[in-house]
Design a protein around this motif. Structure first.
Motif, PDB file in Angstrom:
ATOM      1  N   GLY A 415     -31.765 -11.504   3.278  1.00 19.97           N
ATOM      2  CA  GLY A 415     -30.826 -12.616   3.209  1.00 19.97           C
ATOM      3  C   GLY A 415     -29.758 -12.428   2.153  1.00 19.97           C
ATOM      4  O   GLY A 415     -28.575 -12.717   2.381  1.00 19.97           O
ATOM      5  N   VAL A 416     -30.162 -11.955   0.975  1.00 18.05           N
ATOM      6  CA  VAL A 416     -29.186 -11.735  -0.097  1.00 18.05           C
ATOM      7  C   VAL A 416     -28.205 -10.640   0.307  1.00 18.05           C
ATOM      8  O   VAL A 416     -26.993 -10.757   0.085  1.00 18.05           O
ATOM      9  CB  VAL A 416     -29.896 -11.382  -1.415  1.00 18.05           C
ATOM     10  CG1 VAL A 416     -28.887 -10.957  -2.482  1.00 18.05           C
ATOM     11  CG2 VAL A 416     -30.714 -12.565  -1.913  1.00 18.05           C
ATOM     12  N   ARG A 417     -28.697  -9.562   0.900  1.00 14.22           N
ATOM     13  CA  ARG A 417     -27.800  -8.506   1.393  1.00 14.22           C
ATOM     14  C   ARG A 417     -26.791  -9.080   2.392  1.00 14.22           C
ATOM     15  O   ARG A 417     -25.585  -8.816   2.299  1.00 14.22           O
ATOM     16  CB  ARG A 417     -28.607  -7.426   2.108  1.00 14.22           C
ATOM     17  CG  ARG A 417     -29.360  -6.435   1.271  1.00 14.22           C
ATOM     18  CD  ARG A 417     -29.936  -5.427   2.255  1.00 14.22           C
ATOM     19  NE  ARG A 417     -31.017  -4.644   1.748  1.00 14.22           N
ATOM     20  CZ  ARG A 417     -30.867  -3.447   1.177  1.00 14.22           C
ATOM     21  NH1 ARG A 417     -29.673  -2.953   1.002  1.00 14.22           N
ATOM     22  NH2 ARG A 417     -31.931  -2.767   0.779  1.00 14.22           N
ATOM     23  N   GLU A 418     -27.295  -9.841   3.362  1.00  8.58           N
ATOM     24  CA  GLU A 418     -26.446 -10.350   4.434  1.00  8.58           C
ATOM     25  C   GLU A 418     -25.319 -11.240   3.888  1.00  8.58           C
ATOM     26  O   GLU A 418     -24.149 -11.080   4.256  1.00  8.58           O
ATOM     27  CB  GLU A 418     -27.303 -11.135   5.428  1.00  8.58           C
ATOM     28  CG  GLU A 418     -26.516 -11.732   6.589  1.00  8.58           C
ATOM     29  CD  GLU A 418     -27.386 -12.561   7.509  1.00  8.58           C
ATOM     30  OE1 GLU A 418     -26.810 -13.222   8.404  1.00  8.58           O
ATOM     31  OE2 GLU A 418     -28.622 -12.557   7.330  1.00  8.58           O
ATOM     32  N   HIS A 419     -25.667 -12.172   3.020  1.00 14.35           N
ATOM     33  CA  HIS A 419     -24.660 -13.090   2.489  1.00 14.35           C
ATOM     34  C   HIS A 419     -23.668 -12.371   1.578  1.00 14.35           C
ATOM     35  O   HIS A 419     -22.477 -12.696   1.570  1.00 14.35           O
ATOM     36  CB  HIS A 419     -25.339 -14.229   1.736  1.00 14.35           C
ATOM     37  CG  HIS A 419     -25.971 -15.254   2.618  1.00 14.35           C
ATOM     38  ND1 HIS A 419     -27.235 -15.104   3.139  1.00 14.35           N
ATOM     39  CD2 HIS A 419     -25.503 -16.426   3.106  1.00 14.35           C
ATOM     40  CE1 HIS A 419     -27.533 -16.154   3.888  1.00 14.35           C
ATOM     41  NE2 HIS A 419     -26.508 -16.962   3.893  1.00 14.35           N
ATOM     42  N   THR A 420     -24.159 -11.408   0.813  1.00 15.71           N
ATOM     43  CA  THR A 420     -23.259 -10.663  -0.071  1.00 15.71           C
ATOM     44  C   THR A 420     -22.310  -9.795   0.728  1.00 15.71           C
ATOM     45  O   THR A 420     -21.103  -9.739   0.446  1.00 15.71           O
ATOM     46  CB  THR A 420     -24.075  -9.796  -1.052  1.00 15.71           C
ATOM     47  OG1 THR A 420     -25.016 -10.620  -1.754  1.00 15.71           O
ATOM     48  CG2 THR A 420     -23.159  -9.124  -2.060  1.00 15.71           C
ATOM     49  N   ARG A 421     -22.818  -9.110   1.742  1.00 14.90           N
ATOM     50  CA  ARG A 421     -21.965  -8.271   2.582  1.00 14.90           C
ATOM     51  C   ARG A 421     -20.926  -9.098   3.328  1.00 14.90           C
ATOM     52  O   ARG A 421     -19.772  -8.667   3.497  1.00 14.90           O
ATOM     53  CB  ARG A 421     -22.819  -7.490   3.570  1.00 14.90           C
ATOM     54  CG  ARG A 421     -23.537  -6.298   2.951  1.00 14.90           C
ATOM     55  CD  ARG A 421     -24.527  -5.676   3.920  1.00 14.90           C
ATOM     56  NE  ARG A 421     -25.131  -4.460   3.384  1.00 14.90           N
ATOM     57  CZ  ARG A 421     -26.272  -3.947   3.793  1.00 14.90           C
ATOM     58  NH1 ARG A 421     -26.958  -4.546   4.767  1.00 14.90           N
ATOM     59  NH2 ARG A 421     -26.749  -2.839   3.250  1.00 14.90           N
ATOM     60  N   ALA A 422     -21.297 -10.285   3.775  1.00 10.17           N
ATOM     61  CA  ALA A 422     -20.356 -11.151   4.481  1.00 10.17           C
ATOM     62  C   ALA A 422     -19.204 -11.548   3.568  1.00 10.17           C
ATOM     63  O   ALA A 422     -18.040 -11.593   4.001  1.00 10.17           O
ATOM     64  CB  ALA A 422     -21.080 -12.387   5.005  1.00 10.17           C
ATOM     65  N   ALA A 423     -19.513 -11.843   2.309  1.00  9.39           N
ATOM     66  CA  ALA A 423     -18.457 -12.204   1.355  1.00  9.39           C
ATOM     67  C   ALA A 423     -17.631 -10.996   0.959  1.00  9.39           C
ATOM     68  O   ALA A 423     -16.432 -11.115   0.662  1.00  9.39           O
ATOM     69  CB  ALA A 423     -19.082 -12.837   0.109  1.00  9.39           C
ATOM     70  N   LEU A 424     -18.255  -9.839   0.985  1.00  6.11           N
ATOM     71  CA  LEU A 424     -17.598  -8.617   0.530  1.00  6.11           C
ATOM     72  C   LEU A 424     -16.621  -8.065   1.556  1.00  6.11           C
ATOM     73  O   LEU A 424     -15.534  -7.577   1.207  1.00  6.11           O
ATOM     74  CB  LEU A 424     -18.674  -7.570   0.220  1.00  6.11           C
ATOM     75  CG  LEU A 424     -18.269  -6.324  -0.545  1.00  6.11           C
ATOM     76  CD1 LEU A 424     -17.774  -6.688  -1.924  1.00  6.11           C
ATOM     77  CD2 LEU A 424     -19.468  -5.383  -0.651  1.00  6.11           C
ATOM     78  N   GLY A 425     -16.991  -8.150   2.830  1.00  2.00           N
ATOM     79  CA  GLY A 425     -16.179  -7.507   3.853  1.00  2.00           C
ATOM     80  C   GLY A 425     -16.455  -6.018   3.845  1.00  2.00           C
ATOM     81  O   GLY A 425     -17.557  -5.583   4.138  1.00  2.00           O
ATOM     82  N   GLU A 426     -15.467  -5.231   3.481  1.00  2.00           N
ATOM     83  CA  GLU A 426     -15.630  -3.782   3.410  1.00  2.00           C
ATOM     84  C   GLU A 426     -16.368  -3.407   2.131  1.00  2.00           C
ATOM     85  O   GLU A 426     -16.199  -4.021   1.093  1.00  2.00           O
ATOM     86  CB  GLU A 426     -14.261  -3.109   3.437  1.00  2.00           C
ATOM     87  CG  GLU A 426     -14.313  -1.589   3.484  1.00  2.00           C
ATOM     88  CD  GLU A 426     -12.931  -0.965   3.462  1.00  2.00           C
ATOM     89  OE1 GLU A 426     -12.856   0.275   3.439  1.00  2.00           O
ATOM     90  OE2 GLU A 426     -11.946  -1.716   3.453  1.00  2.00           O
TER      91      GLU A 426
END
Length: 525
Positions: A415-426
């Protein structure tokens, strides 16, 4: 105004390490190009760090009395070098020569008498007093961003109070001043064939007082994971006087005064010295690297190791992205760095038993011992230095960490990976386990992405908020060992129980009635 501090080897005022460690223009250009090629992203233009003569700071609002002037500095270097810690947000601003809240004065007390007089004067002037050790905070813990109506800010640098005062060989303990850095205290303890063996990543520059104030995490991945485990007693100076806990191996006499100060981040008192438990220098060591097909597979092995009571000294699991990024393992393989140490004896049976546990979860020990461990260890120690280069190359580089129980571990990390990647984009989000316990583990995430030049702070805030929200919503702690500071305050306020917050405010009011000590950290003044 000058002090003995001016004759020391100078740290960069804008980045990590000493000034004489900064590469020249051509070397910086080559390093930035190499970083871009390795990561696959970054800016074409390489930024250069600021020159001290180009830095402009607001005029000091305070003027020390003659009796304290010899302890204080107001020059541009001192104020800029003490304006920030070493978070990504701090480094980006410093790299651009932007110092939003420089302290008005930087004080360098040499003993408790100097310190007491300085704090008394700050209280009289209603000036904020910010304790400062190595300046390695990555959570905004030392910036003079003051809430309320203060006349100014005084940063109190404790590094001149840096001696090992006493060694009790019978009890294996040492009394050490709070300003002692990791290398200095270890060098002195080595003369007695002893070691504290607390090695945070900031070891070169951080101080004993800073470790205690921030509940620092260190070398040991199991058993003795935090500085808490080494503290025998603490001496601290508050605006209401000096307090020193009784030196004991353990006590059941009510709430511990030491626990009140451990993790207090300078809001209750300035730690001046501590008795700490030390150890014999390890003479026996065994290590290995184990490859896994996936991070989840490796995590199961780590859980089994943590619950085996083998207590490995090193038990750090890297996901495949981090292992490949640091060159420690082949692509698509997770890596476990495993090690045991003791003053003497044969540790091979313990390592063999640990490897058997790993094999039971599908792990494959590497035949060439030391190669993978060395590659990752070198990358770990270089990371703070490399971050300066990444900023120059236009790369956002940030880390954050937490802890969670094993029953929620898989969903938490995903979950933490998913939300962080979504905010990060690339970009990429890697994960490793830094410390492990029978009931859970401490996942540590690294974020690398193309920086939005000119908007890095806004980009950082988006990613930081997304990651922090995901951590707290999933039941993790907002920090396992990075501390709270100003950056984690919103989520720390939600994590702690309201009655405890009231008790902390009451303690603050009792020990620091005018609210001058590091205001805005942990609680509002």
């Amino acid at each position: 105004m000058t002090t003995a501090a001016s004759s020391r080897r100078r740290l960069k005022f804008w980045g990590w390490g000493f000034e004489d460690q900064q590469p020249g223009s051509e070397a910086l250009e080559r390093a930035a190009v190499a970083a871009r090629e390795h990561l696959g992203f970054g800016a074409e233009e390489v930024e250069r760090p600021p020159q001290l003569e180009d830095v402009e700071l607001s005029a000091p609002r305070l003027d020390p009395p003659d009796s304290l002037a010899h302890l204080c500095r107001t020059d541009t270097y001192e104020r800029a070098a003490h304006a920030y810690g070493k978070s990504y947000r701090d480094l980006v601003r410093a790299y651009r020569g932007r110092f939003d809240h420089p302290p008005d004065l930087v004080a360098h007390p040499t003993d408790e008498v100097d310190l007491e007089r300085m704090i008394d004067w700050c209280a009289k002037m209603n000036a904020a007093a910010i304790p400062f050790g190595g300046g390695t905070s990555v959570v905004g813990g030392v910036e003079a961003a003051l809430p309320g109506d203060y006349t100014g800010a005084v940063t109190i640098d404790l590094k001149l109070m840096d001696r090992v005062l006493d060694v009790d060989r019978a009890s294996r303990a040492a009394r050490i001043q709070a300003g002692a850095t990791g290398p200095d205290l270890e060098a002195e303890l080595k003369r007695h064939k002893l070691t504290l063996r607390h090695f945070p990543q900031s070891f070169e520059y951080s101080t004993l007082g800073g470790w205690i104030a921030t509940r620092s995490g260190g070398h040991f991945a199991t058993l003795h994971t935090h500085i808490d485990d080494f503290v025998e007693s603490i001496r601290a100076l508050t605006p209401r006087g000096i307090g020193e806990s009784r030196r004991l191996p353990g006590s059941g006499a009510g709430p511990s005064p030491d626990r009140m100060l451990i993790g207090s981040e300078g809001i209750l008192g300035v730690i001046t010295e501590a008795w700490v438990r030390v150890q014999d220098v390890p003479g026996a060591q065994e290590s290995a690297a184990v490859l896994f097909d996936g991070f989840d597979q490796g995590a199961r092995a780590v859980r089994a190791l943590a619950q085996s009571r083998l207590f490995p000294t090193n038990c750090r699991l890297l996901d495949s992205d981090e292992a490949a990024l640091t060159g420690a393992a082949p692509d698509a393989k997770a890596l476990l760095v495993l090690g045991f140490e003791a003053p003497d004896g044969d540790l091979r049976p313990s390592l063999d038993q640990a490897l058997e546990i790993c094999r039971g979860e599908g792990g494959e020990p590497r035949e060439r011992r030391g190669e993978s461990e060395g590659a990752w260890r070198d990358a770990f120690l270089r990371a703070p230095y490399v971050r300066d280069t990444l900023i120059a190359a236009g790369v956002l580089a940030e880390t954050f960490e937490s802890a969670i129980t094993w029953d929620r571990f898989d969903d938490f990390v995903a979950g933490v990976r998913e939300h962080t990647r979504a905010a990060l984009g690339e970009g990429t989000v890697t994960c490793r386990l830094t410390h492990v316990y029978p009931d859970g583990a401490a996942p540590y995430f690294t974020v690398l992405a193309p920086a939005r030049r000119g908007s890095e702070l806004e980009q950082w805030e988006e990613v930081k908020a997304a990651a922090s929200e995901a951590i707290v919503a999933a039941g993790g702690t907002i920090t396992h060992h990075h501390a709270v500071g100003r950056d984690h305050r919103p989520w720390y306020d939600r994590q702690r129980p309201p009655p405890f917050a009231e008790a902390l405010r009451a303690a603050k009011s009792a020990l620091d009635p005018t609210g001058i000590l590091n205001p805005g950290v942990l609680i509002d003044p």
